[in-house]
Design an enzyme around this catalytic site. Structure first.
Site, short mmCIF file in Angstrom:
data_model
loop_
_atom_site.label_atom_id
_atom_site.label_comp_id
_atom_site.label_asym_id
_atom_site.label_seq_id
_atom_site.Cartn_x
_atom_site.Cartn_y
_atom_site.Cartn_z
N CYS A 238 -3.82 -2.76 -7.91
CA CYS A 238 -5.04 -1.98 -8.09
C CYS A 238 -5.31 -1.72 -9.59
O CYS A 238 -5.69 -2.62 -10.31
CB CYS A 238 -4.97 -0.69 -7.27
SG CYS A 238 -6.57 0.08 -6.99
N GLU B 76 1.51 -1.84 -0.57
CA GLU B 76 2.52 -0.80 -0.28
C GLU B 76 1.99 0.32 0.61
O GLU B 76 2.76 1.12 1.13
CB GLU B 76 3.07 -0.21 -1.60
CG GLU B 76 2.21 0.83 -2.27
CD GLU B 76 0.97 0.32 -3.00
OE1 GLU B 76 0.32 1.11 -3.71
OE2 GLU B 76 0.63 -0.89 -2.87
N HIS C 113 -3.74 -2.68 -1.84
CA HIS C 113 -2.45 -1.97 -1.87
C HIS C 113 -1.49 -2.49 -0.80
O HIS C 113 -1.50 -2.01 0.34
CB HIS C 113 -2.67 -0.47 -1.63
CG HIS C 113 -3.27 0.25 -2.79
ND1 HIS C 113 -2.51 0.79 -3.80
CD2 HIS C 113 -4.57 0.49 -3.13
CE1 HIS C 113 -3.31 1.36 -4.70
NE2 HIS C 113 -4.55 1.18 -4.32
#
Length: 251
Positions: free
Chosen positions: A101, A195, A193
């Protein structure tokens, strides 16, 4: 002969929310559980608070991850300028750097790309991004099977508006031209993202609504994207781990 322990560093460009601290013990644990493996050492540098490794220690690391941030990658805060300078050194050293990001945008900035407010506005929720199949090589980060598209959680208001000449575009979407790109074999940027999970995204959405930075209607639509769908988390983990650990090269 004993294999030397691999060592990685997370450059955390955001503060831990109360929720993430309580549920996961902080974002550091979220990243390590996603990208880390047994036997590795991971170090945390809260770059947003001015914590950086010494230049003399950079060579000790096998790879680096730059997190997302509420700050703008095109900003000139001291820590952002310092992070850019550090990333330029890592680029010169050909160290593996994975930018997520904000981190993805920082990599583009240091390579001469243009970063700014997203031309089609803020994006939040689960999105499908399309792979540039000509640029993604079999046996590269993705392994032998290259997907045509992958679902990933998005949460951003800025984007890479223009890629630098040295970049290879790896993925795009109907809303953003640059969803993923690489620079040689050592820098990889992902706008989404890998994660994040549903729980983390929903808590961020609720927080942003409470701060009156987002309309409830927009928030409801963002949450609805995950009603019957999940991110391709395993494939993202494989891709990011393969890149960071140097198991396969893309070019």
């Amino acid at each position: 002969m004993v294999n030397e322990q691999k060592r990685f560093a997370l450059f955390l460009a955001t503060s831990d929310s109360t929720f993430v601290k309580k549920a996961y013990g902080g974002y550091f644990n979220v990243f390590v559980s996603t990208f880390g493996e047994d036997g590795e050492q991971w170090d945390l540098f809260r770059v947003i608070d001015g914590e950086f490794p010494d230049d003399k220690d950079l060579d000790k690391y096998d790879g680096f991850v730059i997190s997302g941030s509420l700050n703008d990658a095109f900003g000139d805060d001291d820590w952002i300028v310092k992070l850019c300078s550090l990333c330029q050194k890592l680029d010169d050293m050909k160290k593996k750097v994975l930018g997520i990001c904000f981190g993805h945008q920082i990599l583009s900035r240091i390579k001469g790309g243009k970063v700014g407010r997203a031309s089609r506005g803020l994006d939040m929720g689960l999105r499908s991004i399309t792979m540039v199949t000509d640029a993604v090589k079999p046996g590269g980060y993705f392994g032998s099977q290259i997907p045509k598209s992958l679902a990933i959680i998005k949460c951003h208001q800025d984007e890479v508006l223009e890629l630098p000449e040295s970049a290879t575009l790896l993925a795009y979407s109907d809303k953003y031209n640059v969803e993923m790109c690489s620079y040689g074999n050592h820098l990889l940027g992902i706008q989404g993202h890998p994660e994040y999970n549903k729980e983390i995204l929903f808590e961020i959405i609720d927080r942003v609504v409470n701060l009156r930075l987002m309309e409830q209607d927009f928030a409801d639509k963002a949450k609805a994207t995950m009603e019957n769908a999940e991110p391709d988390r395993k494939q993202w983990q494989t891709l990011c781990k393969n890149f960071l650990k140097g198991r396969s090269e893309q070019v």
